[in-house]
Design a protein around this motif. Structure first.
Motif, PDB file in Angstrom:
ATOM      1  N   VAL A 193     -11.583 -54.268 -72.801  1.00 39.24           N
ATOM      2  CA  VAL A 193     -10.358 -55.046 -72.601  1.00 39.24           C
ATOM      3  C   VAL A 193     -10.087 -55.252 -71.113  1.00 39.24           C
ATOM      4  CG1 VAL A 193      -7.851 -55.025 -72.881  1.00 39.24           C
ATOM      5  CG2 VAL A 193      -9.326 -54.381 -74.798  1.00 39.24           C
ATOM      6  N   VAL A 194     -10.146 -54.168 -70.326  1.00 38.46           N
ATOM      7  CA  VAL A 194      -9.875 -54.280 -68.892  1.00 38.46           C
ATOM      8  C   VAL A 194     -10.956 -55.138 -68.223  1.00 38.46           C
ATOM      9  CG1 VAL A 194      -9.603 -53.009 -66.740  1.00 38.46           C
ATOM     10  CG2 VAL A 194      -8.652 -52.084 -68.863  1.00 38.46           C
ATOM     11  N   GLY A 195     -12.220 -54.960 -68.637  1.00 40.38           N
ATOM     12  CA  GLY A 195     -13.290 -55.767 -68.074  1.00 40.38           C
ATOM     13  C   GLY A 195     -13.103 -57.243 -68.356  1.00 40.38           C
ATOM     14  N   SER A 196     -12.637 -57.576 -69.564  1.00 40.16           N
ATOM     15  CA  SER A 196     -12.376 -58.967 -69.905  1.00 40.16           C
ATOM     16  C   SER A 196     -11.267 -59.547 -69.040  1.00 40.16           C
ATOM     17  CB  SER A 196     -11.995 -59.070 -71.375  1.00 40.16           C
ATOM     18  OG  SER A 196     -11.578 -60.373 -71.691  1.00 40.16           O
ATOM     19  N   LEU A 197     -10.193 -58.781 -68.854  1.00 44.17           N
ATOM     20  CA  LEU A 197      -9.089 -59.232 -68.013  1.00 44.17           C
ATOM     21  C   LEU A 197      -9.550 -59.469 -66.577  1.00 44.17           C
ATOM     22  CD1 LEU A 197      -6.089 -59.791 -67.495  1.00 44.17           C
ATOM     23  CD2 LEU A 197      -5.760 -57.327 -67.220  1.00 44.17           C
ATOM     24  N   LEU A 198     -10.323 -58.530 -66.030  1.00 46.09           N
ATOM     25  CA  LEU A 198     -10.816 -58.670 -64.661  1.00 46.09           C
ATOM     26  C   LEU A 198     -11.790 -59.836 -64.537  1.00 46.09           C
ATOM     27  CD1 LEU A 198     -11.364 -54.940 -63.608  1.00 46.09           C
ATOM     28  CD2 LEU A 198      -9.447 -56.458 -63.058  1.00 46.09           C
TER      29      LEU A 198
END
Length: 321
Positions: A193-198
């Motif tokens: 999730v965090v990787g997708s946002l970044l």
């Protein structure tokens, strides 16, 4: 009567054209389908080509992981190869590697390299379908970020294309949370999730850098920052000596990523972030194609339906370009 001194000649405007060298350029093509204009412009074609090369990169990364090569070691070698390629290319076209928008370049490099590392972390802890479905929510963040920070219009065609593409990704990836299966590891989900946002933020920054820097300069900063971030992890984990086959996979990963990143950056320099991100969903279609060819995993009806939605969304967005 005093004679006024002549005014100094006006300085030419600062160059803003940061397009690629002619050797990397893609000719613009516009065709007609049943009387409707289909605008696969240079930027959209670059994004579609980058999706193909990113899919090859993902294939090589998966094969390298099966060889027992740690994920951060893959990131390190990949970024070293990209740095060498970018420096050589910039020297060839006569562009300074230092860049002009250095603060944004550094931010984009840090955000992009972190997103890459988190994606590799998630792939090691989640089923491929789940990790892919979560990662490809990135265009949603890209579109929202471009609309909020860059004031880019989010039209109905782009919004519809993103919805169709995301639905297609879900059908192709078949995440276990929707289609049944074992529960997912919390850390893996968080990383995805965090990787997708970044990743979405990174694409917005690439779009912003179109006004200041050459696309290869943008790729260079991503690669050397990636080297700096990966080195400490490799130092702690230790170096796993690859075989000759492993080295071929690692170098191939770096080369395909270099081509993919240059094409993607070129595309984001020319096409609105939302439209470019939606076309990038084609990578999922290429990915399951590699799964069938290399691993013998044939697509089912859900996968074919998802691929059809992704292709349909790409055509919809191209027509409105």
């Amino acid at each position: 009567m005093p004679v006024s001194s002549p005014l100094p000649p006006e300085a030419p405007p600062a160059p803003t054209d940061v397009s690629l060298a002619p050797a990397l350029a893609l000719p613009e093509k516009r065709s007609r389908v049943r009387g409707l204009t289909t605008g696969f412009t240079t930027g959209l074609r670059a994004i579609a080509a980058s999706a193909f090369f990113f899919s090859v990169m993902s294939l090589l990364v998966k094969l390298a992981a099966e060889e027992g090569i740690p994920s951060m070691q893959i990131v390190l070698v990949r970024c070293v190869v990209m740095t060498a390629c970018s420096l050589a290319l910039l020297r060839h076209v006569g562009v300074s590697p230092l860049g002009r928008g250095r603060a944004t370049l550094l931010l984009r490099g840090t955000v992009g390299a972190t997103a890459l590392s988190l994606l590799f972390f998630a792939l090691g802890r989640l089923p491929l379908g789940d990790a892919t479905a979560i990662h490809y929510t990135a265009p949603l963040w890209t579109t929202l970020g471009a609309g909020f920070f860059l004031n880019e219009r989010i039209g109905k065609a782009i919004s519809a294309g993103i919805v169709l593409s995301l639905a297609g990704v879900v059908l192709v990836a078949k995440p276990s949370v929707l289609f049944g299966g074992a529960s997912l590891e919390a850390w893996g989900v968080a990383a995805a999730v965090v990787g997708s946002l970044l990743s979405g933020i990174s694409h917005v920054l690439v779009r912003k850098l179109r006004k200041t820097d050459h696309p290869v300069v943008v790729v260079l900063w991503l690669s050397w920052v990636g080297v700096a971030l990966a080195l400490p992890f490799v130092a702690v984990e230790g170096w796993a000596a690859p075989t000759a086959y492993g080295w071929a996979l690692l170098i191939g990963t770096g080369l395909t990523t270099q081509v993919a990143q240059v094409l993607m950056t070129r595309g984001f320099h020319e096409v609105e972030a939302g439209r470019a991100s939606a076309v990038g969903y084609l990578q999922v279609v290429f990915a399951f194609g590699w799964s069938a060819l290399v691993f013998g995993v044939l697509p089912d009806m859900w996968t074919l339906a998802g691929a059809a939605l992704i292709v349909a969304s790409t055509v919809l967005i191209a027509r409105r370009s």
